[in-house]
Motif scaffolding. Structure first.
Motif, mmCIF file in Angstrom:
data_model
loop_
_atom_site.group_PDB
_atom_site.id
_atom_site.type_symbol
_atom_site.label_atom_id
_atom_site.label_comp_id
_atom_site.label_asym_id
_atom_site.label_seq_id
_atom_site.Cartn_x
_atom_site.Cartn_y
_atom_site.Cartn_z
ATOM 1 N N VAL A 39 39.971 48.595 65.507
ATOM 2 C CA VAL A 39 38.997 47.856 66.298
ATOM 3 C C VAL A 39 39.471 47.842 67.752
ATOM 4 O O VAL A 39 40.529 47.284 68.068
ATOM 5 N N LYS A 40 38.732 48.468 68.638
ATOM 6 C CA LYS A 40 39.127 48.559 70.048
ATOM 7 C C LYS A 40 38.327 47.621 70.920
ATOM 8 O O LYS A 40 38.772 47.245 71.996
ATOM 9 N N ASP A 41 37.111 47.314 70.487
ATOM 10 C CA ASP A 41 36.257 46.439 71.281
ATOM 11 C C ASP A 41 35.976 45.160 70.520
ATOM 12 O O ASP A 41 36.161 45.066 69.304
ATOM 13 N N GLN A 42 35.522 44.167 71.272
ATOM 14 C CA GLN A 42 35.295 42.872 70.659
ATOM 15 C C GLN A 42 33.985 42.822 69.871
ATOM 16 O O GLN A 42 33.830 41.960 69.017
ATOM 17 N N GLU A 43 33.054 43.718 70.169
ATOM 18 C CA GLU A 43 31.750 43.638 69.507
ATOM 19 C C GLU A 43 31.339 45.002 68.941
ATOM 20 O O GLU A 43 31.576 46.038 69.573
ATOM 21 N N TYR A 44 30.736 44.932 67.750
ATOM 22 C CA TYR A 44 30.179 46.110 67.094
ATOM 23 C C TYR A 44 28.812 45.740 66.532
ATOM 24 O O TYR A 44 28.578 44.587 66.116
ATOM 25 N N TRP A 45 27.925 46.771 66.498
ATOM 26 C CA TRP A 45 26.601 46.611 65.898
ATOM 27 C C TRP A 45 26.522 47.557 64.697
ATOM 28 O O TRP A 45 26.835 48.753 64.798
ATOM 29 N N LEU A 46 26.111 46.972 63.541
ATOM 30 C CA LEU A 46 26.115 47.734 62.291
ATOM 31 C C LEU A 46 24.766 47.550 61.593
ATOM 32 O O LEU A 46 24.300 46.421 61.406
ATOM 33 N N THR A 47 24.156 48.656 61.224
ATOM 34 C CA THR A 47 22.954 48.624 60.373
ATOM 35 C C THR A 47 23.299 49.303 59.051
ATOM 36 O O THR A 47 23.799 50.441 59.051
ATOM 37 N N ILE A 48 23.046 48.606 57.952
ATOM 38 C CA ILE A 48 23.251 49.148 56.600
ATOM 39 C C ILE A 48 21.862 49.484 56.028
ATOM 40 O O ILE A 48 20.965 48.621 56.021
ATOM 41 N N TYR A 49 21.731 50.697 55.564
ATOM 42 C CA TYR A 49 20.434 51.164 55.032
ATOM 43 C C TYR A 49 20.474 51.164 53.506
ATOM 44 O O TYR A 49 21.416 51.681 52.885
ATOM 45 N N LEU A 50 19.379 50.573 52.920
ATOM 46 C CA LEU A 50 19.173 50.607 51.473
ATOM 47 C C LEU A 50 17.812 51.266 51.191
ATOM 48 O O LEU A 50 16.827 50.995 51.897
ATOM 49 N N SER A 51 17.790 52.071 50.167
ATOM 50 C CA SER A 51 16.521 52.741 49.769
ATOM 51 C C SER A 51 16.170 52.334 48.331
ATOM 52 O O SER A 51 17.065 52.188 47.485
ATOM 53 N N PRO A 52 14.838 52.160 48.042
ATOM 54 C CA PRO A 52 14.429 51.791 46.676
ATOM 55 C C PRO A 52 14.717 52.952 45.707
ATOM 56 O O PRO A 52 14.660 54.122 46.071
ATOM 57 N N THR A 53 15.031 52.599 44.484
ATOM 58 C CA THR A 53 15.242 53.608 43.449
ATOM 59 C C THR A 53 14.045 53.666 42.483
ATOM 60 O O THR A 53 14.003 54.504 41.592
ATOM 61 N N SER A 54 13.071 52.726 42.682
ATOM 62 C CA SER A 54 11.914 52.693 41.794
ATOM 63 C C SER A 54 10.764 52.050 42.544
ATOM 64 O O SER A 54 10.960 51.233 43.444
ATOM 65 N N GLU A 55 9.546 52.465 42.138
ATOM 66 C CA GLU A 55 8.367 51.857 42.740
ATOM 67 C C GLU A 55 7.854 50.706 41.898
ATOM 68 O O GLU A 55 6.952 49.992 42.310
ATOM 69 N N SER A 56 8.397 50.596 40.681
ATOM 70 C CA SER A 56 7.910 49.575 39.748
ATOM 71 C C SER A 56 8.455 48.210 40.147
ATOM 72 O O SER A 56 9.636 48.087 40.548
ATOM 73 N N PRO A 57 7.613 47.227 39.976
ATOM 74 C CA PRO A 57 8.085 45.876 40.318
ATOM 75 C C PRO A 57 9.116 45.375 39.308
ATOM 76 O O PRO A 57 8.952 45.561 38.101
ATOM 77 N N ARG A 58 10.109 44.819 39.770
ATOM 78 C CA ARG A 58 11.148 44.227 38.921
ATOM 79 C C ARG A 58 11.637 42.916 39.614
ATOM 80 O O ARG A 58 11.575 42.780 40.820
ATOM 81 N N PRO A 59 12.167 42.006 38.858
ATOM 82 C CA PRO A 59 12.728 40.757 39.482
ATOM 83 C C PRO A 59 13.916 41.095 40.391
ATOM 84 O O PRO A 59 14.678 42.007 40.114
ATOM 85 N N TYR A 60 14.046 40.291 41.382
ATOM 86 C CA TYR A 60 15.151 40.471 42.336
ATOM 87 C C TYR A 60 16.458 39.971 41.717
ATOM 88 O O TYR A 60 16.487 38.964 41.027
ATOM 89 N N SER A 61 17.489 40.698 41.924
ATOM 90 C CA SER A 61 18.777 40.358 41.319
ATOM 91 C C SER A 61 19.261 38.980 41.801
ATOM 92 O O SER A 61 19.150 38.642 42.977
ATOM 93 N N GLY A 62 19.775 38.246 40.865
ATOM 94 C CA GLY A 62 20.296 36.900 41.194
ATOM 95 C C GLY A 62 21.801 36.871 41.355
ATOM 96 O O GLY A 62 22.388 35.796 41.407
ATOM 97 N N GLN A 63 22.437 38.039 41.381
ATOM 98 C CA GLN A 63 23.903 38.060 41.494
ATOM 99 C C GLN A 63 24.410 37.300 42.720
ATOM 100 O O GLN A 63 25.493 36.740 42.724
ATOM 101 N N SER A 64 23.618 37.325 43.772
ATOM 102 C CA SER A 64 24.085 36.747 45.039
ATOM 103 C C SER A 64 24.364 35.261 44.915
ATOM 104 O O SER A 64 25.121 34.703 45.714
ATOM 105 N N GLN A 65 23.713 34.618 43.933
ATOM 106 C CA GLN A 65 23.935 33.183 43.818
ATOM 107 C C GLN A 65 25.359 32.843 43.405
ATOM 108 O O GLN A 65 25.794 31.718 43.526
ATOM 109 N N GLN A 66 26.154 33.822 42.942
ATOM 110 C CA GLN A 66 27.509 33.570 42.475
ATOM 111 C C GLN A 66 28.565 33.776 43.566
ATOM 112 O O GLN A 66 29.723 33.495 43.363
ATOM 113 N N LEU A 67 28.161 34.271 44.713
ATOM 114 C CA LEU A 67 29.137 34.536 45.782
ATOM 115 C C LEU A 67 29.392 33.281 46.622
ATOM 116 O O LEU A 67 28.510 32.444 46.795
#
Length: 710
Positions: free
Chosen positions: A675-703
């Motif tokens: 790390v050389k500078d105090q600030e960085y800008w980061l974009t993380i890209y996610l792409s769908p793997t299916s067009e079918s509707p499915r419930p959103y994962s609830g894993q995040s509630q455990q973090l």
């Protein structure tokens, strides 16, 4: 009671003064002598005033008394006391020439005194020989003693007589007539000095002075024999050793070899001024010094009579011996017709007060200046004058007291780290101090000590003594520099954890004994983590907490320690949206601070929520603040991938403006090795793997979202 009198010799000045006052010039004041304190009223007035002789560098008392009518030829005799009880006659002719009659024992080679005295080059105030010697033989003197001693009017012509100088005094003695004349001379208060082998048991007329001198009338004392040597030592450096030559106590002087036969009786009040340093040659006998007598003396006096062992070595003398003789003759001159004298036997023998040290205001603490002052203390003396009149009665003057004070010469100091150092005082062979490093110029008694840094030298010690002009030394004052300071410097230093300065030093002055309290400032891009006072251990400190030093008594450095904050601006972008698929509005990432060379070495870990959205023209980012860790200069970021989505890559830039133009990286998780500078800008890209509707994962509630995991 203090008495002021106007000196007679200033009458014309006083008349002129009065005239000037009447013409309006009133600023000129008459010259006064501030007289000494009168202890006892007498038949006539006496005053004494402490004076300083800048040439001789010593004190003297200037004495004046009223003229006594019908004064006899015996004149005035001056008496002095140092304790107010015991008074002794002292020399009355200081700086005036004296006349000496030297009576030698018929041997031409013994007529040496005039040559010795003239050879010393001593002069009076008018440039004449200080000790003026007239010689006659003992045979001439015995034939008509008063023809030599007195003038045609019957007045004595001489201040001192000396009988010397030859071995056994040439076998000569006084006659009854010449003894009577000599006794009358000494009874008048005038001085008599007897040389070697004069007052001797084989000479009945001279021996009549044995009682005056306090010596034995026979040399045959069982178990005690005479001693002799060519070295003598000053054992009493009183008035006789002060003028014309100053001979210090314990000073050893070289003389021609001589010896004694008469022993000094302890019961007699005569005084030994010098004795032999040992015994040698034909008189190498044991030195005896018991309660009754001593066989070791070279010069003794009793008021105005004295005996010296000059004369054993065939008319020889040394410069040392001639100085002793000069002092003895001069100080035996104890009668005068003058009504004034200067007493040079006085000495200021009291040490000054301990110095007072203070700071001179108005100077920076780094350019400290100290004011040093002290007052001298003096030694009291008392005097009276005895006058013999022609009608046969004696008159006694007032008895007066005056303090003999030499005043300040300066100070000797040392500065070091030791609280008990004694400043070194260097003296010459006469006891005069020669290493005063802070002299003063009277009447100013104050000296200024410069060259001190009140910060760098605060913990050092000043050791200082006061020295007066009579070379008396005060007690030592030990003082730590910081104890003088009215306020102390607190330097506030601002550094990161690597001790790199991040903000200029700020200096604050705190009054001594008051409390110092400060809250460290907020510094953009940094977070306060602790502080350190001087070289003490570092202490933890959180934002808005204060640092306190109670009762400040020294300078300090307070280092505020900050940790650099690395800001990571993160967002999550969904590359495509499907009506039947939940579009995440929030993403979750884990940020690891790692060793740039080993991703598995994790120094700290942070879980954080981030904004999740479709790509838009003006991106929105979630800011994550990370403390900079010295040993962990890299960071890795791993998103939590919701169900039905896959990781599609990232963009990383060091500026927001160029972010969308940064290449997309698809073959690794986001990683910054260093790390050389105090600030960085980061974009993380996610792409769908299916067009079918499915419930959103609830894993995040455990973090544990937003918690730094070390």
């Amino acid at each position: 009671m203090r008495i002021k009198i106007v000196r007679k010799r200033n009458k014309l000045k006083l008349f002129g003064l009065i005239l000037l006052i009447f013409t309006g010039l009133q600023s000129i004041q008459p010259l006064h002598i501030e007289a000494s304190h009168v202890i006892k009223k007498g038949d006539f007035k006496l005053t004494a005033e402490n004076k300083w002789d800048a040439v001789e560098e010593k004190n003297y008392a200037e004495l004046h008394w009223d003229q006594v009518e019908n004064l006899a030829s015996t004149g005035y005799t001056l008496y002095q006391s140092t304790d107010g009880t015991k008074f002794e006659p002292i020399p009355i002719n200081y700086r005036k020439k004296i006349n000496v009659l030297n009576i030698y024992p018929d041997v031409a080679a013994s007529n040496t005194l005039k040559g010795w005295m003239d050879g010393l080059g001593l002069k009076d105030v008018h440039g004449d020989s200080l000790i003026q010697v007239t010689a006659c033989s003992i045979t001439e003197f015995n034939a008509n003693p008063n023809a030599y001693l007195k003038d045609s009017a019957g007045n004595y012509k001489y201040d001192v007589m000396m009988f010397g100088s030859w071995d056994v005094y040439g076998g000569k003695d006084l006659t009854e007539q010449s003894y009577a004349a000599t006794r009358a001379f000494s009874d008048s208060g005038r001085g008599v000095l007897f040389g070697h082998d004069t007052v001797y048991f084989a000479k009945p007329q001279f021996m009549k002075y044995a009682k005056d001198l306090g010596v034995t009338t026979t040399s045959s004392v069982p178990g005690v024999a005479g001693v002799g040597h060519n070295q003598v030592r000053v054992i009493d450096n009183g008035y006789l050793m002060k003028y014309p030559f100053e001979l210090k106590n314990n000073m050893e002087l070289t003389i021609p070899y001589t010896h004694i036969l008469q022993h000094k009786l302890k019961a007699n009040q005569s005084k030994i001024w010098l004795n032999f340093t040992g015994s040698s040659s034909i008189y190498a006998n044991p030195i005896i010094d018991n309660a009754t007598l001593t066989n070791n003396w070279y010069l003794i006096t009793n008021q105005n009579v004295a005996m010296i062992q000059t004369g054993h070595s065939g008319g020889q003398s040394t410069p040392d011996e001639q100085k002793i003789i000069a002092n003895t003759l001069y100080n035996l001159a104890q009668v005068s017709q003058d009504n004034f004298t200067d007493d040079f036997t006085v000495k200021d023998s009291k040490a000054p007060d301990i110095p007072d040290v203070s700071i001179i205001a108005g100077k920076p603490v780094e350019e400290l200046e100290l004011s040093i002052t002290a007052n001298d203390k003096g030694t009291p003396y008392q005097w009276y004058v005895e006058a013999e009149t022609k009608v046969g009665t004696n008159k006694i003057s007032d008895t007066v007291e005056e303090e003999i004070i030499s005043d300040m010469a300066g100070y000797i100091y040392e500065i070091d780290d030791n609280p008990t150092t004694l400043p070194k005082v260097e003296v010459d062979e006469y006891g005069k101090i020669k290493n005063i490093n802070l002299p003063v110029t009277l009447p100013n008694k104050k000296a200024i000590l410069t060259g001190l840094d009140g910060v760098a030298d605060a913990n050092k010690w000043l050791h200082i003594v006061a020295v007066d002009r009579a070379h008396n030394v005060s007690e030592v004052k030990h003082l730590q520099i910081k104890d003088l300071l009215p306020a102390f410097q607190i330097k506030q230093k601002y550094t990161d954890v690597d001790d790199v300065e991040i903000k200029p030093v700020v200096t604050e002055m705190v009054t001594a004994k008051e409390n110092y309290q400060v809250t460290p400032p907020v510094i953009a891009g940094y977070l306060i983590t602790g502080y350190q006072i001087d070289k003490e251990a570092r202490q933890k400190l959180d934002e808005n907490e204060t640092v306190t030093i109670t009762a400040v008594s020294n300078h300090h450095q307070v280092a505020f320690i900050y940790q650099k904050i690395n800001k990571l601006h993160v967002r999550q972008v969904i590359t495509e949206a499907y009506d039947q698929l939940v579009l995440p509005k929030t993403g979750f990432v884990t940020v690891n601070q790692i060793d740039g060379n080993n991703e598995l070495q994790i120094g700290a870990q942070l879980n954080s929520k981030i904004l999740s959205e479709l790509e838009i023209a003006t991106p929105n980012f979630t800011e994550i603040s990370l403390r900079k860790l010295t040993a962990y200069q890299g960071m890795s970021i791993k998103p939590m991938i919701p169900s039905y989505y896959t990781y599609a890559g990232y963009r990383l830039s060091q500026t927001k403006e160029d972010h969308l133009a940064t290449p997309l990286i698809t073959d690794s998780w986001p990683l910054v090795k260093a790390v050389k500078d105090q600030e960085y800008w980061l974009t993380i890209y996610l792409s769908p793997t299916s067009e079918s509707p499915r419930p959103y994962s609830g894993q995040s509630q455990q973090l544990e979202i937003g918690t730094l995991i070390p």
